[in-house]
Design a protein around this motif. Structure first.
Motif, PDB file in Angstrom:
ATOM      1  N   VAL A  58      -1.740  -3.211  81.434  1.00  0.00           N
ATOM      2  CA  VAL A  58      -1.844  -4.516  82.084  1.00  0.00           C
ATOM      3  C   VAL A  58      -2.827  -4.454  83.248  1.00  0.00           C
ATOM      4  N   ARG A  59      -2.594  -3.524  84.171  1.00  0.00           N
ATOM      5  CA  ARG A  59      -3.476  -3.393  85.328  1.00  0.00           C
ATOM      6  C   ARG A  59      -3.212  -2.059  86.003  1.00  0.00           C
ATOM      7  N   SER A  60      -4.112  -1.699  86.920  1.00  0.00           N
ATOM      8  CA  SER A  60      -3.964  -0.455  87.672  1.00  0.00           C
ATOM      9  C   SER A  60      -2.970  -0.657  88.811  1.00  0.00           C
ATOM     10  N   LEU A  61      -2.119   0.362  89.019  1.00  0.00           N
ATOM     11  CA  LEU A  61      -1.168   0.330  90.128  1.00  0.00           C
ATOM     12  C   LEU A  61      -1.609   1.223  91.285  1.00  0.00           C
ATOM     13  N   GLY A  62      -2.447   2.214  90.997  1.00  0.00           N
ATOM     14  CA  GLY A  62      -2.890   3.106  92.059  1.00  0.00           C
ATOM     15  C   GLY A  62      -3.540   4.348  91.491  1.00  0.00           C
ATOM     16  N   GLU A  63      -4.247   5.065  92.362  1.00  0.00           N
ATOM     17  CA  GLU A  63      -4.922   6.294  91.974  1.00  0.00           C
ATOM     18  C   GLU A  63      -4.479   7.414  92.898  1.00  0.00           C
ATOM     19  N   GLY A  64      -4.279   8.603  92.326  1.00  0.00           N
ATOM     20  CA  GLY A  64      -3.865   9.761  93.105  1.00  0.00           C
ATOM     21  C   GLY A  64      -4.789  10.930  92.878  1.00  0.00           C
ATOM     22  N   GLY A  65      -4.469  12.037  93.526  1.00  0.00           N
ATOM     23  CA  GLY A  65      -5.314  13.206  93.400  1.00  0.00           C
ATOM     24  C   GLY A  65      -5.241  13.851  92.039  1.00  0.00           C
ATOM     25  N   MET A  66      -4.150  13.608  91.297  1.00  0.00           N
ATOM     26  CA  MET A  66      -3.978  14.243  90.010  1.00  0.00           C
ATOM     27  C   MET A  66      -4.031  13.244  88.854  1.00  0.00           C
ATOM     28  N   ALA A  67      -3.537  12.047  89.071  1.00  0.00           N
ATOM     29  CA  ALA A  67      -3.417  11.095  87.963  1.00  0.00           C
ATOM     30  C   ALA A  67      -3.586   9.672  88.482  1.00  0.00           C
ATOM     31  N   ASN A  68      -3.881   8.777  87.550  1.00  0.00           N
ATOM     32  CA  ASN A  68      -3.938   7.352  87.835  1.00  0.00           C
ATOM     33  C   ASN A  68      -2.723   6.681  87.210  1.00  0.00           C
ATOM     34  N   VAL A  69      -2.195   5.672  87.889  1.00  0.00           N
ATOM     35  CA  VAL A  69      -0.971   5.011  87.420  1.00  0.00           C
ATOM     36  C   VAL A  69      -1.297   3.564  87.062  1.00  0.00           C
ATOM     37  N   TYR A  70      -0.784   3.134  85.890  1.00  0.00           N
ATOM     38  CA  TYR A  70      -1.050   1.786  85.393  1.00  0.00           C
ATOM     39  C   TYR A  70       0.263   1.084  85.062  1.00  0.00           C
ATOM     40  N   LEU A  71       0.263  -0.216  85.247  1.00  0.00           N
ATOM     41  CA  LEU A  71       1.346  -1.041  84.743  1.00  0.00           C
ATOM     42  C   LEU A  71       1.056  -1.335  83.275  1.00  0.00           C
ATOM     43  N   ALA A  72       2.041  -1.096  82.421  1.00  0.00           N
ATOM     44  CA  ALA A  72       1.863  -1.325  80.989  1.00  0.00           C
ATOM     45  C   ALA A  72       3.098  -2.016  80.439  1.00  0.00           C
ATOM     46  N   HIS A  73       2.964  -2.533  79.231  1.00  0.00           N
ATOM     47  CA  HIS A  73       4.099  -3.197  78.569  1.00  0.00           C
ATOM     48  C   HIS A  73       4.425  -2.447  77.290  1.00  0.00           C
ATOM     49  N   ASP A  74       5.702  -2.059  77.179  1.00  0.00           N
ATOM     50  CA  ASP A  74       6.181  -1.371  75.979  1.00  0.00           C
ATOM     51  C   ASP A  74       6.377  -2.415  74.882  1.00  0.00           C
ATOM     52  N   LEU A  75       5.518  -2.368  73.853  1.00  0.00           N
ATOM     53  CA  LEU A  75       5.552  -3.391  72.807  1.00  0.00           C
ATOM     54  C   LEU A  75       6.768  -3.254  71.908  1.00  0.00           C
TER      55      LEU A  75
END
Length: 672
Positions: A14-31
């Motif tokens: 859906v969209r990006s929630l934030g970025e970190g030193g190791m990984a990026n976090v996204y909002l997603a929808h479980d279909l």
């Protein structure tokens, strides 16, 4: 990762929630399960780094082991086109750091409530021998209801993993890092407790205790400086609450709380009037070598490369350099020792004065040593709350203490014949062989039940559960505010025993409509949470299903997708697994019982509210089977359906008090 990209054919970004030193976090929808999730995707530039991949996988392993309402749940782990990802619970809200900024100052009771949630989650991790090692407000999420959830176990480490406890690498934010971690020593449970103390400090004052332009300067302050007083910031903060901060952040790990549970227990009573005159906590000097001050140059060499606040290992203290001999240079640059001179012969008067002072010093030293040796040896009072008299006696004996006076008092928190508290209190410093007075529970005490109509259900539920009550709710459509109590089934003013009382509140669900989701395949606890969040009354029934494993739902009424009014009831069928082979047909029979009527002198109405709970092949004991009002002794028939060797149960609750309960019911109990 672009919006609308579908990961593994299931998770639509859906969209990006934030970025970190190791990984990026996204909002997603479980279909598949039709729910929002958080997807943590390993950064592209780190996918070939084996150390980062191992850390990423360790986060998945650590989170999988931990199931707790205040720890972010891990749903799925996968890899697609070389992209490793974790699918986690999506917490709608903000992290604790931003929450403090937006809502500061926080009410003291709210600070304690949030900390208790955090402590209970960390206690669960420690019970699994998992140390978080990076506890900070940025890794604690606060949802819209004000509940805390810990995330980011990326550098958490199991105590059994010796390879991950070496002192050559330490990670974590320097603002919350314990002195021993910054030195490069192995992280322990006390290291997490230190970080929790800093978090509590920040919640009380709005900022971290130590600041600096570099990670080095902050690390030095953790070694050298005392934690600033929170009472200097706000004099209204009780001393007992400041003492929790001071004990959790003691420089020496041995001076901190032994376990997170001890910190939680201490925190729970900090606003109590019984601790109003408490003295400021001062840790004892136990001479811990691990907190020696290090040369700044050594710390600089270890941390200088760190630019994002994460602290790497600090080297051990170097051997002190031997002093060089005093020399002087001649004209031809040859170095010769200075000639020795007899100072005592040149200054006889000064020599006598020094001798006199030396004798005085030795006398004073002898007196001080004598006083020190004559002092009694000290120990601390162990935690014996919840122990029997014999167990408490043994625990005290291990600390060279004996039992003194024994008194008894009613308690709704501690079972009968178990220790309620000690005098002096636990962790107090006392002389060895001292006598410790015990207060032992004489059982629960009855109390007058209040009138909670028109109050907020969430606050009332929390208060009553803390007193030992079992609290349930049913929802009703209403024009009053959502969450407001409309009625209660325990009469206000009636005398009840909290541990034996179940109170059911009718709670306003507002007047909105709910788009009912498909609840098949969900556990009972998840369904109960969904129903409570949406103001729905849920009834559970049981049956055999070859398509759904035991403990999960396989049918519902109304079906998912229907638009239902808040306060409506839904029925969920929970699977007992496949029907066993060769057990014959179910046995159907009735058990007749009499519901005794009791006159209510404190109520304007004479009717008794009676709830019947039933458990057999089709019913679940946690769901009300019948809810009725009686004005006289009433005889009812309870239908049971049991297959094979299964047994049934029932419970009768009158005006919130359990008056009858029977288990192991079989067809032999049938009433003609």
């Amino acid at each position: 990762m672009t919006p609308n990209y579908t990961l593994s054919g299931r998770y639509r970004i859906v969209r990006s929630l934030g970025e970190g030193g190791m990984a990026n976090v996204y909002l997603a929808h479980d279909l598949i399960l039709d729910r929002d999730v958080a997807v943590k995707l390993l950064r592209l530039d780190l996918r070939d780094d084996p150390r980062t991949i191992k850390r990423f996988q360790r986060e998945a392993l650590a989170t999988t082991e931990l199931v707790h309402p205040h720890i972010v749940s891990l749903y799925d782990v996968g890899e697609e086109n070389g992209m490793q990802y974790l699918v986690m619970e999506y917490v709608k809200g903000m992290d604790l750091k931003n929450y403090i900024k937006q809502h500061f100052p926080l009410p003291l009771q709210q600070v304690i409530d949030i900390m208790e949630q955090i402590l209970s989650a960390v206690a669960t991790a420690h019970a699994h021998n998992i140390i978080h090692r990076d506890l900070k407000p940025q890794n604690i999420l606060i949802d819209e209801a004000g509940n805390a959830k810990i995330t980011d176990f990326g550098i958490a480490v199991a105590l059994s993993e010796h390879s991950m406890t070496q002192t050559n690498t330490i990670l974590g934010s320097v603002h919350y890092l314990s002195p021993e971690q910054a030195r490069g020593s192995m992280a322990t449970k006390q290291s997490d407790i230190y970080s929790l103390g800093i978090i509590l400090y920040e919640m009380l004052t709005g900022s971290v205790p130590f600041k600096g332009e570099t990670a080095v300067s902050i690390a030095l302050k953790h070694f050298q400086s005392e934690i600033p007083s929170v009472r200097d910031f706000d004099a209204d903060i009780p001393q007992a609450l400041e003492n929790v901060v001071l004990k959790a952040t003691a420089k020496d790990p041995r001076e901190r709380y032994a376990m997170v549970e001890d910190m939680a227990t201490d925190l729970l009573t900090t606003l109590s009037t019984t601790r109003a005159g408490e003295r400021r906590y001062v840790p004892a000097d136990v001479g811990n070598d691990e907190t020696k001050i290090m040369p700044k140059a050594d710390i600089q060499a270890a941390i200088a490369a760190n630019q994002d606040g994460a602290t790497q290992a600090l080297p051990r203290d170097p051997e002190p350099a031997k002093p060089a001999e005093t020399t002087t240079a001649s004209a031809d640059d040859t170095v010769t020792p200075l000639p020795k001179r007899s100072w005592s012969k040149r200054h006889p008067v000064r020599r006598r004065i020094l001798m006199i002072f030396g004798v005085i010093f030795l006398l004073v030293a002898a007196v001080l040593i004598g006083l020190t040796l004559s002092r009694p040896q000290m120990t601390s009072v162990p935690t014996v709350t919840g122990m029997t008299h014999n167990a408490a006696t043994q625990a005290l004996a291990k600390h060279s203490l004996t039992v003194g006076k024994i008194s008894r008092q009613k308690s709704n928190r501690v079972a009968k014949n178990e220790v309620v508290k000690t005098t002096p209190a636990k962790n107090a410093k006392v002389a060895k062989h001292s006598r410790i007075d015990l207060v032992i529970s004489s059982g629960a005490k009855k109390m007058s039940f209040g009138n909670f109509v028109n109050e907020n259900y969430g606050e009332v539920r929390k208060s009553l559960k803390a007193q030992g009550f079992t609290v349930r709710e049913r929802f009703s459509t209403s024009d009053v505010a959502t969450g407001q109590i409309l009625s209660q089934d325990v009469t206000a003013g009636s005398t009840v025993l909290p541990t034996a009382t179940t109170v059911t509140f009718t709670v306003s669900a507002g007047n909105q409509y709910v788009d009912l989701k498909d609840l098949t395949g969900e556990s009972q606890s998840d369904i109960e949470t969904y129903a409570a969040d949406n103001g729905l009354n849920v009834t559970f029934k049981r049956g055999y299903s070859s398509e759904q494993k035991k403990g999960y739902s396989y049918d519902q009424s109304p079906d998912g997708g229907n638009n239902v009014r808040a306060g409506s009831g839904i029925t969920i069928m929970m699977s007992q697994g496949d029907r066993p082979l060769g057990i014959g047909t179910p046995s159907n029979f009735y058990v007749k019982i009499t519901l005794p009527y009791k006159a209510l002198a404190t109520s304007g109405t004479q009717a008794n509210n009676v709830k019947i709970y039933l458990e057999d092949d089709s019913h679940v004991l946690t769901t009300v089977y019948r809810d009725l009002s009686i004005n006289h002794d009433t005889r009812v028939s309870l239908p049971f359906q049991l297959t094979g060797k299964a047994t049934g149960r029932y419970r009768i609750v009158r005006n919130g008090v359990t008056i009858s309960e029977k288990s192991k019911i079989t067809s032999e109990d049938a009433t003609n």
